[in-house]
Design a protein around this motif. Sequence first.
Motif, PDB file in Angstrom:
ATOM      1  N   THR A  37       0.065  -0.965  -9.580  1.00  0.00           N
ATOM      2  CA  THR A  37       1.757  -1.126  -8.567  1.00  0.00           C
ATOM      3  C   THR A  37       1.186   0.717  -7.301  1.00  0.00           C
ATOM      4  OG1 THR A  37       2.795  -0.285 -10.730  1.00  0.00           O
ATOM      5  CG2 THR A  37       3.687   1.657  -9.600  1.00  0.00           C
ATOM      6  N   LYS A  38      -0.050   1.024  -7.429  1.00  0.00           N
ATOM      7  CA  LYS A  38      -0.477   2.090  -6.863  1.00  0.00           C
ATOM      8  C   LYS A  38      -0.826   1.344  -5.351  1.00  0.00           C
ATOM      9  CE  LYS A  38      -1.468   6.217  -9.193  1.00  0.00           C
ATOM     10  NZ  LYS A  38      -1.897   7.457 -10.207  1.00  0.00           N
ATOM     11  N   ASP A  39      -1.720   0.950  -5.606  1.00  0.00           N
ATOM     12  CA  ASP A  39      -1.654  -0.337  -4.788  1.00  0.00           C
ATOM     13  C   ASP A  39      -1.107  -0.973  -3.911  1.00  0.00           C
ATOM     14  OD1 ASP A  39      -4.487   0.571  -6.142  1.00  0.00           O
ATOM     15  OD2 ASP A  39      -4.934  -1.473  -7.081  1.00  0.00           O
ATOM     16  N   LYS A  40       0.256  -1.463  -4.907  1.00  0.00           N
ATOM     17  CA  LYS A  40       1.406  -1.873  -3.813  1.00  0.00           C
ATOM     18  C   LYS A  40       1.933  -1.595  -3.302  1.00  0.00           C
ATOM     19  CE  LYS A  40       5.493  -5.190  -5.397  1.00  0.00           C
ATOM     20  NZ  LYS A  40       6.307  -5.411  -6.742  1.00  0.00           N
ATOM     21  N   ILE A  41       1.458   0.297  -3.321  1.00  0.00           N
ATOM     22  CA  ILE A  41       2.663   0.870  -2.903  1.00  0.00           C
ATOM     23  C   ILE A  41       2.072   1.250  -1.107  1.00  0.00           C
ATOM     24  CG2 ILE A  41       3.048   3.555  -2.598  1.00  0.00           C
ATOM     25  CD1 ILE A  41       4.082   3.646  -5.387  1.00  0.00           C
ATOM     26  N   TYR A  42       0.748   1.220  -1.595  1.00  0.00           N
ATOM     27  CA  TYR A  42       0.201   1.581  -0.284  1.00  0.00           C
ATOM     28  C   TYR A  42       0.440  -0.082   0.210  1.00  0.00           C
ATOM     29  CZ  TYR A  42      -2.929   5.448  -2.789  1.00  0.00           C
ATOM     30  OH  TYR A  42      -2.595   5.859  -3.463  1.00  0.00           O
ATOM     31  N   ARG A  43       0.279  -0.708   0.325  1.00  0.00           N
ATOM     32  CA  ARG A  43       0.687  -2.242   0.386  1.00  0.00           C
ATOM     33  C   ARG A  43       2.009  -2.162   1.244  1.00  0.00           C
ATOM     34  NH1 ARG A  43      -1.378  -4.496  -3.947  1.00  0.00           N
ATOM     35  NH2 ARG A  43      -3.852  -5.505  -3.883  1.00  0.00           N
ATOM     36  N   LEU A  44       3.230  -2.140   0.612  1.00  0.00           N
ATOM     37  CA  LEU A  44       3.931  -1.880   0.730  1.00  0.00           C
ATOM     38  C   LEU A  44       4.016  -0.626   1.699  1.00  0.00           C
ATOM     39  CD1 LEU A  44       6.309  -2.260  -2.136  1.00  0.00           C
ATOM     40  CD2 LEU A  44       6.054  -4.022  -0.510  1.00  0.00           C
ATOM     41  N   GLN A  45       3.455   0.295   1.873  1.00  0.00           N
ATOM     42  CA  GLN A  45       3.267   1.323   3.189  1.00  0.00           C
ATOM     43  C   GLN A  45       3.453   0.975   3.780  1.00  0.00           C
ATOM     44  OE1 GLN A  45       1.500   4.644   0.583  1.00  0.00           O
ATOM     45  NE2 GLN A  45       3.497   4.843   0.447  1.00  0.00           N
TER      46      GLN A  45
END
Length: 340
Positions: free
Chosen positions: A198-206
Amino acid sequence: MNIDFLGLIKENKTALIGIIVVNIFISLLYALNATKTWTARAYLLPPEDRHVQALNIAAQEVVSSNYAFSVREVYPVFIRNIQSRKYQREFFFSNDISKYFPDTKPERAFEENFHHAIGLKLDAKISQRKTRAENFLTVSYVSTDPEVAAKILNQYIDMVMQRTSKELADTVNTIISNRKKSYEADLVSKTDLAEKITKDKIYRLQEALAIATKLGIRDRQVLSDNSTTINMNQNEITNQSKLYLYGTEALLAEINSLKERKIEAPFVLGLRDLEARIDALDKIRVNESDIKPASIDQYAVEPSVRTSPKRKQIVFLGTVFGFFLAFIFLLAKSFIFRKV
């Protein structure tokens, strides 16, 4: 010089009769005063299938549907334990069995009056060659008191039955406990991994949001290239270089949603299944009272026939030995007569 044995016998008749009578008297005296012993016997058989069913039900839950504790696996455990010095010592000293014996040294009393007095005999009484096995177990105990012999033997068998049942139950319960710990570790691992994903996905989305903002892409863009695929699945992001095409509104909404997520469990594939397995294992436990590692064909009863001394046999052997000594006496006399 020829020796007249008949003459020697007539001449030494009194001495010969005396030798024989003395030997008979000594053997009779020994037979009457020898320590009397009795042997109690108990008869056991392999357990029935229903007596090990509790082990199978529990084991199949954690091993496989084809796994089973067969009678041929359980029964040898009992036979091994009943011969074990560990269990014999535990029974002897915890029940103060030494009080039945005159020997004041408990260790010597254990060796001579219990360990060496316990006997086991396995008989094969199955006619079919394919299934032939030593199944019929006779456990015996020799004592100077017939009542004590039966009592001690039955108590010892009951103790070994209980200890073996506990050993088998503990074995399966340990398997269950270990499998539960494995599932729990897998559960924690999956949850921790989901949080990292989830954290990795947030970084990608940001990162995609930053690109979309710079390019002024507010709404989702529809591409004419049908071969381009954009996937925002939580566990997999493909073609992330074009994720910014979702637009700032969608990306921002997705980022805020992920940041506000309080638990990961509902979004982890297979997590609920693991929780169900753990819950099921919590409810499975084998009780030793449900297991019987052997069947009692007949408990030991107070023996009515003495094992020793066998008085008739002792007197008979004494008589034979008396005749032998008398014969030796005659040979000695004949040798002396020849010298003279």
